[in-house]
Design a protein around this motif. Sequence first.
Motif, PDB file in Angstrom:
ATOM      1  N   LEU A  93      49.252 -15.270  26.355  1.00 12.88           N
ATOM      2  CA  LEU A  93      49.624 -14.006  25.980  1.00 12.88           C
ATOM      3  C   LEU A  93      49.564 -13.577  24.517  1.00 12.88           C
ATOM      4  CD1 LEU A  93      52.376 -13.252  28.681  1.00 12.88           C
ATOM      5  CD2 LEU A  93      49.959 -12.749  28.810  1.00 12.88           C
ATOM      6  N   ASP A  94      49.596 -14.472  23.778  1.00 16.67           N
ATOM      7  CA  ASP A  94      49.667 -14.507  22.289  1.00 16.67           C
ATOM      8  C   ASP A  94      48.176 -14.205  21.936  1.00 16.67           C
ATOM      9  OD1 ASP A  94      52.204 -14.542  21.104  1.00 16.67           O
ATOM     10  OD2 ASP A  94      52.021 -16.864  20.918  1.00 16.67           O
ATOM     11  N   PHE A  95      47.224 -14.700  22.701  1.00 18.47           N
ATOM     12  CA  PHE A  95      45.723 -14.387  22.350  1.00 18.47           C
ATOM     13  C   PHE A  95      45.615 -13.043  23.033  1.00 18.47           C
ATOM     14  CE2 PHE A  95      41.271 -14.516  23.671  1.00 18.47           C
ATOM     15  CZ  PHE A  95      40.669 -14.864  22.521  1.00 18.47           C
ATOM     16  N   PHE A  96      45.630 -13.074  24.254  1.00 19.49           N
ATOM     17  CA  PHE A  96      45.107 -11.566  24.968  1.00 19.49           C
ATOM     18  C   PHE A  96      45.831 -10.440  24.407  1.00 19.49           C
ATOM     19  CE2 PHE A  96      44.368 -15.182  28.300  1.00 19.49           C
ATOM     20  CZ  PHE A  96      42.880 -14.828  28.031  1.00 19.49           C
ATOM     21  N   MET A  97      47.183 -10.358  24.296  1.00 19.73           N
ATOM     22  CA  MET A  97      47.908  -9.412  23.942  1.00 19.73           C
ATOM     23  C   MET A  97      47.836  -9.043  22.361  1.00 19.73           C
ATOM     24  SD  MET A  97      51.274  -9.268  26.418  1.00 19.73           S
ATOM     25  CE  MET A  97      51.537  -7.753  26.233  1.00 19.73           C
ATOM     26  N   LYS A  98      47.959 -10.157  21.470  1.00 20.68           N
ATOM     27  CA  LYS A  98      47.992  -9.974  19.966  1.00 20.68           C
ATOM     28  C   LYS A  98      46.613  -9.927  19.475  1.00 20.68           C
ATOM     29  CE  LYS A  98      52.768 -11.734  19.750  1.00 20.68           C
ATOM     30  NZ  LYS A  98      53.426 -12.660  19.139  1.00 20.68           N
ATOM     31  N   GLU A  99      45.607 -11.090  19.764  1.00 14.79           N
ATOM     32  CA  GLU A  99      44.482 -10.898  19.126  1.00 14.79           C
ATOM     33  C   GLU A  99      43.617  -9.809  19.802  1.00 14.79           C
ATOM     34  OE1 GLU A  99      41.304 -12.814  16.707  1.00 14.79           O
ATOM     35  OE2 GLU A  99      43.419 -13.199  16.758  1.00 14.79           O
ATOM     36  N   LEU A 100      43.521  -9.576  21.187  1.00 10.87           N
ATOM     37  CA  LEU A 100      42.584  -8.773  21.841  1.00 10.87           C
ATOM     38  C   LEU A 100      43.171  -7.489  22.135  1.00 10.87           C
ATOM     39  CD1 LEU A 100      40.818 -10.985  24.387  1.00 10.87           C
ATOM     40  CD2 LEU A 100      40.184 -10.639  21.947  1.00 10.87           C
ATOM     41  N   ASP A 101      44.663  -7.348  21.655  1.00  9.65           N
ATOM     42  CA  ASP A 101      45.476  -5.995  21.768  1.00  9.65           C
ATOM     43  C   ASP A 101      45.577  -5.506  23.173  1.00  9.65           C
ATOM     44  OD1 ASP A 101      46.970  -4.293  20.659  1.00  9.65           O
ATOM     45  OD2 ASP A 101      45.330  -2.773  20.373  1.00  9.65           O
ATOM     46  N   TRP A 102      45.543  -6.432  24.155  1.00  9.89           N
ATOM     47  CA  TRP A 102      45.502  -6.114  25.589  1.00  9.89           C
ATOM     48  C   TRP A 102      47.045  -5.354  25.601  1.00  9.89           C
ATOM     49  CZ3 TRP A 102      42.724  -9.925  29.138  1.00  9.89           C
ATOM     50  CH2 TRP A 102      41.722 -10.244  28.786  1.00  9.89           C
ATOM     51  N   SER A 103      47.086  -4.440  26.709  1.00  6.53           N
ATOM     52  CA  SER A 103      48.312  -3.921  27.097  1.00  6.53           C
ATOM     53  C   SER A 103      48.894  -4.967  28.199  1.00  6.53           C
ATOM     54  CB  SER A 103      48.220  -2.507  27.556  1.00  6.53           C
ATOM     55  OG  SER A 103      47.518  -2.668  28.822  1.00  6.53           O
ATOM     56  N   PRO A 104      50.339  -4.586  28.532  1.00  8.01           N
ATOM     57  CA  PRO A 104      51.115  -5.644  29.628  1.00  8.01           C
ATOM     58  C   PRO A 104      50.195  -5.155  30.794  1.00  8.01           C
ATOM     59  CG  PRO A 104      52.596  -4.522  28.130  1.00  8.01           C
ATOM     60  CD  PRO A 104      51.291  -3.995  27.710  1.00  8.01           C
ATOM     61  N   SER A 105      49.975  -4.101  31.311  1.00  5.31           N
ATOM     62  CA  SER A 105      49.254  -3.649  32.437  1.00  5.31           C
ATOM     63  C   SER A 105      47.908  -4.253  32.559  1.00  5.31           C
ATOM     64  CB  SER A 105      49.291  -2.183  32.892  1.00  5.31           C
ATOM     65  OG  SER A 105      48.508  -1.471  31.692  1.00  5.31           O
ATOM     66  N   TYR A 106      47.101  -4.088  31.511  1.00  6.84           N
ATOM     67  CA  TYR A 106      45.733  -4.842  31.559  1.00  6.84           C
ATOM     68  C   TYR A 106      46.049  -6.254  31.727  1.00  6.84           C
ATOM     69  CZ  TYR A 106      40.909  -5.407  30.840  1.00  6.84           C
ATOM     70  OH  TYR A 106      39.463  -5.624  30.528  1.00  6.84           O
ATOM     71  N   SER A 107      46.827  -6.944  30.800  1.00  9.56           N
ATOM     72  CA  SER A 107      46.939  -8.313  30.870  1.00  9.56           C
ATOM     73  C   SER A 107      47.391  -8.717  32.283  1.00  9.56           C
ATOM     74  CB  SER A 107      48.003  -8.620  29.861  1.00  9.56           C
ATOM     75  OG  SER A 107      47.797  -8.460  28.672  1.00  9.56           O
ATOM     76  N   ALA A 108      48.192  -8.030  32.924  1.00  3.76           N
ATOM     77  CA  ALA A 108      48.708  -8.247  34.300  1.00  3.76           C
ATOM     78  C   ALA A 108      47.501  -8.459  35.260  1.00  3.76           C
ATOM     79  CB  ALA A 108      49.894  -7.617  34.578  1.00  3.76           C
ATOM     80  N   SER A 109      46.710  -7.474  35.221  1.00  2.00           N
ATOM     81  CA  SER A 109      45.532  -7.292  36.015  1.00  2.00           C
ATOM     82  C   SER A 109      44.530  -8.400  35.754  1.00  2.00           C
ATOM     83  CB  SER A 109      44.897  -6.137  35.912  1.00  2.00           C
ATOM     84  OG  SER A 109      44.102  -6.018  34.536  1.00  2.00           O
ATOM     85  N   TYR A 110      44.618  -9.208  34.779  1.00  2.00           N
ATOM     86  CA  TYR A 110      44.033 -10.452  34.682  1.00  2.00           C
ATOM     87  C   TYR A 110      44.688 -11.781  34.314  1.00  2.00           C
ATOM     88  CZ  TYR A 110      39.516  -7.703  34.084  1.00  2.00           C
ATOM     89  OH  TYR A 110      38.459  -6.938  34.781  1.00  2.00           O
ATOM     90  N   ALA A 111      45.925 -11.646  35.175  1.00  2.00           N
ATOM     91  CA  ALA A 111      46.686 -12.824  35.074  1.00  2.00           C
ATOM     92  C   ALA A 111      46.125 -14.104  35.316  1.00  2.00           C
ATOM     93  CB  ALA A 111      47.947 -12.654  35.846  1.00  2.00           C
TER      94      ALA A 111
END
Length: 378
Positions: free
Chosen positions: A283-301
């Motif tokens: 999540l550090d990578f996807f949400m901080k490096e790529l700036d993904w939102s929680p909902s988008y990250s959850a869809s690609y869990a």
Amino acid sequence: MFHFLYYKKLLQINIQTLQIQSLQNPFLKSYCQTNPPSSLLQYLQKSLGFSPEEALTASKRLKHKTPKNPDAVLTFLKSQGFSKTHIKSIINRIPQLLSAMPESSLRPKIQFFKEKGLSESDVVGLIVAKPNILTASLEKRLKPFFYFLHSLLGADRVVIDSLKQPRFGFDQYKMVSNLTILQNCGVPNHHVLKFLVKEPAVLAADSARFNEAVKMVQEMGFDSSTRLFMEAVRVILKLSRPVWDMKFKVYRSFGWSDKEILSAFRRHPICIMLSEEKIRRGLDFFMKELDWSPSYSASYAALLLLNLEKRILPRHRLLQFLASKGLIRKYKKLGWSFVMGEEKFMEKYVMKYRTEVPEILEIYEGMIGSKGLDIKDG
């Protein structure tokens, strides 16, 4: 001579008195039970290669501190193809085998599995994985359970593979109860049989806890006709409530709502079983490096299950490189570029641009590292 015999007799009387007192005196009884004779400790160390600590631990689990014919047991196991390492492992886990009767107790069980088509090495592998086979009743537990599994799985070899799985006992009654629960929920037989072969411990779980897990999965909205239903039951059975709450806490710390966590769990139940470190690094990578939102990250869990260094980062670097060349648009929301298989990724992002960037294959291989294109998820 008379004095010698007198003192010898007196010594015997004193020893007998001490033994009787040890059984009556709670302190002495405890001492005798927790301090096995040195001869037993020496035997375990010399004959089986136990360390002093291992010998002491094993001896404390022996009901009889002077096991019957231990040499006969070791000789029998060696004759059946068990190595010294195998025997040490078995006795370490079930030290009471040292008191077993090889011909009347052990041989019939080994012979039973050989009659089912197992080779000597197969039998060794099965018993090393499940040494409690040698302490279970052949007629009351092993045979009935074997034939019960055979009625479900249809082949001796498949039954054996199922029995070798970890944490799988021989409780037919629990399994029948749990199978009935799943049948009443409408879980298809082929999903149940898959778990019976690969994860039999799930179906052999305590029935009350199993029923509770099934109800939780139903309340979460899982469709019982899909494979994810059984996968979710497995995850819930394996996680204690405190661990389950701790995993939710980790996802919440990245801004995920409970609704988003459950959404990810419904797509990929195993995402809750990942270690706290793996979840945080992903999540550090996807949400901080790529700036993904929680909902988008959850869809690609599902991406949290993949190896960050061997799969995600090399693709990320290649996509950055292609974007810098103006060959693709900004990709930060292209989660599917990480999900797709390696062959498809190569076709879409490597081979497609060999004209514009002739050295792109070498560049990508360098990004992957010394293992070339042999990427394994993990």
